[in-house]
Design a protein around this motif. Structure first.
Motif, mmCIF file in Angstrom:
data_model
loop_
_atom_site.group_PDB
_atom_site.id
_atom_site.type_symbol
_atom_site.label_atom_id
_atom_site.label_comp_id
_atom_site.label_asym_id
_atom_site.label_seq_id
_atom_site.Cartn_x
_atom_site.Cartn_y
_atom_site.Cartn_z
ATOM 1 N N LEU A 1 -10.568 1.637 -47.432
ATOM 2 C CA LEU A 1 -10.138 2.893 -46.825
ATOM 3 C C LEU A 1 -11.288 3.898 -46.759
ATOM 4 O O LEU A 1 -11.457 4.603 -45.753
ATOM 5 C CB LEU A 1 -8.974 3.484 -47.621
ATOM 6 N N MET A 2 -12.073 3.950 -47.818
ATOM 7 C CA MET A 2 -13.207 4.877 -47.845
ATOM 8 C C MET A 2 -14.227 4.533 -46.767
ATOM 9 O O MET A 2 -14.773 5.415 -46.100
ATOM 10 C CB MET A 2 -13.882 4.838 -49.218
ATOM 11 N N VAL A 3 -14.481 3.250 -46.598
ATOM 12 C CA VAL A 3 -15.433 2.808 -45.566
ATOM 13 C C VAL A 3 -14.960 3.269 -44.186
ATOM 14 O O VAL A 3 -15.748 3.777 -43.371
ATOM 15 C CB VAL A 3 -15.593 1.273 -45.602
ATOM 16 N N GLY B 1 -16.090 9.588 -39.834
ATOM 17 C CA GLY B 1 -16.585 10.944 -40.033
ATOM 18 C C GLY B 1 -15.590 11.864 -40.712
ATOM 19 O O GLY B 1 -15.725 13.087 -40.660
ATOM 20 N N GLN B 2 -14.568 11.291 -41.357
ATOM 21 C CA GLN B 2 -13.558 12.104 -42.027
ATOM 22 C C GLN B 2 -13.890 12.325 -43.503
ATOM 23 O O GLN B 2 -13.267 13.162 -44.156
ATOM 24 C CB GLN B 2 -12.186 11.426 -41.914
ATOM 25 N N LEU B 3 -14.843 11.538 -44.017
ATOM 26 C CA LEU B 3 -15.196 11.642 -45.438
ATOM 27 C C LEU B 3 -16.724 11.615 -45.552
ATOM 28 O O LEU B 3 -17.353 10.632 -45.140
ATOM 29 C CB LEU B 3 -14.585 10.465 -46.206
ATOM 30 N N PHE B 4 -17.330 12.688 -46.097
ATOM 31 C CA PHE B 4 -18.797 12.772 -46.213
ATOM 32 C C PHE B 4 -19.213 12.425 -47.635
ATOM 33 O O PHE B 4 -19.653 13.286 -48.409
ATOM 34 C CB PHE B 4 -19.261 14.176 -45.809
ATOM 35 N N TYR B 5 -19.022 11.175 -47.945
ATOM 36 C CA TYR B 5 -19.355 10.664 -49.283
ATOM 37 C C TYR B 5 -20.115 9.344 -49.144
ATOM 38 O O TYR B 5 -20.156 8.748 -48.067
ATOM 39 C CB TYR B 5 -18.076 10.420 -50.098
ATOM 40 N N LYS B 6 -20.719 8.933 -50.253
ATOM 41 C CA LYS B 6 -21.382 7.627 -50.308
ATOM 42 C C LYS B 6 -20.785 6.817 -51.441
ATOM 43 O O LYS B 6 -20.390 7.375 -52.467
ATOM 44 C CB LYS B 6 -22.891 7.793 -50.524
ATOM 45 N N VAL C 1 -4.425 11.132 -48.776
ATOM 46 C CA VAL C 1 -4.388 11.247 -50.241
ATOM 47 C C VAL C 1 -5.802 11.150 -50.813
ATOM 48 O O VAL C 1 -6.180 11.921 -51.711
ATOM 49 C CB VAL C 1 -3.476 10.159 -50.851
ATOM 50 N N ILE C 2 -6.600 10.213 -50.301
ATOM 51 C CA ILE C 2 -7.977 10.056 -50.780
ATOM 52 C C ILE C 2 -8.773 11.335 -50.547
ATOM 53 O O ILE C 2 -9.477 11.829 -51.437
ATOM 54 C CB ILE C 2 -8.660 8.865 -50.075
ATOM 55 N N GLN C 3 -8.637 11.891 -49.338
ATOM 56 C CA GLN C 3 -9.364 13.116 -49.017
ATOM 57 C C GLN C 3 -8.949 14.267 -49.945
ATOM 58 O O GLN C 3 -9.779 15.077 -50.363
ATOM 59 C CB GLN C 3 -9.116 13.505 -47.557
ATOM 60 N N LYS C 4 -7.659 14.299 -50.257
ATOM 61 C CA LYS C 4 -7.141 15.345 -51.138
ATOM 62 C C LYS C 4 -7.646 15.155 -52.574
ATOM 63 O O LYS C 4 -7.997 16.121 -53.267
ATOM 64 C CB LYS C 4 -5.609 15.309 -51.109
ATOM 65 N N LEU C 5 -7.703 13.885 -53.027
ATOM 66 C CA LEU C 5 -8.100 13.600 -54.401
ATOM 67 C C LEU C 5 -9.585 13.852 -54.644
ATOM 68 O O LEU C 5 -9.979 14.389 -55.685
ATOM 69 C CB LEU C 5 -7.768 12.142 -54.755
ATOM 70 N N VAL C 6 -10.426 13.459 -53.695
ATOM 71 C CA VAL C 6 -11.880 13.547 -53.923
ATOM 72 C C VAL C 6 -12.452 14.904 -53.554
ATOM 73 O O VAL C 6 -13.594 15.226 -53.937
ATOM 74 C CB VAL C 6 -12.629 12.440 -53.138
ATOM 75 N N GLY C 7 -11.671 15.711 -52.815
ATOM 76 C CA GLY C 7 -12.168 16.994 -52.306
ATOM 77 C C GLY C 7 -12.856 17.880 -53.332
ATOM 78 O O GLY C 7 -13.983 18.357 -53.095
ATOM 79 N N PRO C 8 -12.250 18.115 -54.493
ATOM 80 C CA PRO C 8 -12.861 19.069 -55.462
ATOM 81 C C PRO C 8 -14.032 18.500 -56.248
ATOM 82 O O PRO C 8 -14.663 19.226 -57.024
ATOM 83 C CB PRO C 8 -11.701 19.372 -56.419
ATOM 84 N N HIS D 1 -24.817 15.967 -52.723
ATOM 85 C CA HIS D 1 -25.517 15.810 -53.997
ATOM 86 C C HIS D 1 -26.229 14.467 -54.018
ATOM 87 O O HIS D 1 -25.728 13.479 -53.511
ATOM 88 C CB HIS D 1 -24.528 15.901 -55.168
ATOM 89 N N ILE D 2 -27.403 14.448 -54.614
ATOM 90 C CA ILE D 2 -28.206 13.222 -54.644
ATOM 91 C C ILE D 2 -27.633 12.271 -55.672
ATOM 92 O O ILE D 2 -27.296 12.651 -56.788
ATOM 93 C CB ILE D 2 -29.677 13.541 -55.017
#
Length: 466
Positions: free
Chosen positions: A401-403, A409-414, A371-378, A427-428
């Motif tokens: 969950l994000m951590v 390696g399933q989520l490329f976010y900070k 669900v997180i991956q789906k929500l943050v994707g766009p 994005h910076i």
């Protein structure tokens, strides 16, 4: 001569007649007593449920009549059956001392009854006393086992010990259970100390009980040494009654270790064994099959099998199917709704209740991760609080969950933890000084939207998007 002969003849006739009369009298007396014994027994049997106190008196009267008529061996069965009923009535009327005394009397009559009658009577009595205090139960079993040893009834001795072991397991009294298991295992060994494979059925009974003890005491190490032996025995002699229990415990072991596919296979084999013998555990075990199937993220549909199709319309099983459908659709709200509904009897199950965090958390974590991956994707950046609100969990849980997703390696976010924002790594992240600009822009956008609404209400023109 003639008179002498007549006198002699008459004397002999009278003597014979007198002897015959005495024997007939004894037989008549025996028959009358036998009839009285039988009538009294059935009178007692008729009122044992409605008036147990009177029934007890009548059964005791049968014993008294039988003692008076000791020569009549044909009615020993009424004495044995009366003693069986007396023992049960004493147990129900809270007369333990009398119960034990009459039980010992009954066991003395074992040589006079068939093995089937002996087995049925002893098992029914032990079932009745299972609700009494542990000390009385232990005494009754000790008396029974000693009598069976003396009667050389090894089969019933073994089964009674198994029954005692199951009772100790149910009561959580594990110390005496260890002793029972030692005696049982010793009876199934060869002189050199190895298992006697000619007693495969008995060995399965012993290992089944021992495996259940391992599960109850969380002794996974010992269970791993015992479990393979049961599979070898199952190949030699298949007993679905026993293997259903053993395979279920094996499934629980693999489930606790996170080996979902192995757990699924074991639960499914357990289900099939239970189903084969019509055991009510089949339905419950099928729920574990679906659970392990979800945890393994398997594409196999367990309801494609002939045995499982029978349960498709059962309410509890249908709830598991809906749970699986919600899991596949990654519908977290529907998943939790089904899970927490008491009518579905999922979370209330002893296995689920005992290890809810171990077994259900992986499922919830898996769905939430998708669900997180789906929500943050766009989005380039997202407020963590918005994600938490959408998923109906806390912001802290979202961060955890994000951590995990970032580490895997399933989520490329900070994560910008102080400001509660998630940024795409492409994005910076803005500097600290830029936040004031962002806030000003957000305020400016809100004011423009408000102005647009005011203009629209006056002119009726189309709304302008900012």
């Amino acid at each position: 001569m003639s008179s002498d002969d007549g006198s002699e003849y008459e004397y002999e006739y009278e003597s014979d007649y007198g002897g015959s009369q005495q024997e007939d009298g004894e037989e008549e007396m025996i028959d009358e007593t036998a009839v009285k014994i039988e009538n009294t027994f059935y009178e007692a049997d008729d009122c044992k449920n409605s008036d147990p106190t009177r029934a007890l008196q009548l059964f005791l009267q049968v014993i008294s009549l039988q003692h008076e008529n000791a020569k009549d061996k044909d009615h020993t069965k009424y004495q044995f059956m009366s003693l069986e009923n007396i023992v049960k009535l004493c147990a129900n009327l809270c007369k333990p001392d009398e119960m034990i005394q009459h039980y010992k009397e009954m066991l003395l009559l074992l040589p006079n009854v068939t093995r089937n009658e002996c087995t049925d009577s002893i098992n029914s009595i032990l079932d009745v006393v299972s609700g009494l205090s542990s000390s009385i139960i232990s005494t009754m079993y000790e008396i029974t086992l000693e009598a069976l040893k003396n009667a050389n009834n090894d089969r019933l001795w073994f089964q009674t010990n198994i029954k005692l072991g199951k009772l100790y397991l149910e009561l959580g009294d594990y110390a005496p259970l260890h002793k029972v298991l030692e005696e049982l295992h010793a009876s199934c060994k060869l002189p050199d100390g190895t298992d006697d494979m000619t007693k495969a059925t008995s060995l399965l009974d012993v290992y089944c009980l021992e495996i259940q003890l391992c599960t109850a005491t969380n002794n996974a190490a010992k269970m791993k040494t015992i479990y393979p032996k049961t599979l070898v025995l199952d190949a030699a002699i298949s007993d679905p009654r026993i293997m259903g229990v053993i395979r279920e415990e094996g499934g629980k072991l693999y489930l606790s270790e996170g080996q979902w596919n192995l757990a699924y296979n074991e639960f499914f084999e357990s289900f099939r064994n239970y189903q084969e013998v019509g055991n009510a555990r089949a339905k419950q075990c099928l729920k574990y099959v679906v659970l392990a199937n979800m945890l393994a993220s398997s594409d196999i549909n367990p309801f494609d099998s002939r045995e499982a199709k029978v349960f498709k319309d059962v309410e509890e099983i249908n709830a598991m199917l809906l749970l699986r459908a919600a899991y596949d659709a990654k519908d977290i709200k529907q998943f939790e709704k089904i899970l927490k509904n008491p009518k579905n009897q999922i979370i209330s199950d002893p296995l689920m209740k005992k290890c809810a965090r171990t077994y259900l958390e992986p499922l919830l974590r898996s769905i939430r991760s998708h669900v997180i991956q789906k929500l943050v994707g766009p989005y380039k950046c997202v407020l963590i609080s918005n994600i938490a609100e959408e998923m109906n969990i806390t912001s802290g849980d979202v961060e955890l969950l994000m951590v995990e997703l970032i580490k895997d390696g399933q989520l490329f976010y900070k994560i910008d933890q102080p400001n509660g924002v998630l940024y795409n790594c492409d994005h910076i992240m803005p500097k600290e000084s830029s936040y004031k600009t962002l806030e000003a822009l957000e305020l400016w956008t809100k004011n423009l939207n408000a102005l647009n609404s005011a203009v629209q209400s006056r002119t009726g023109s189309n709304k302008v998007s900012w």
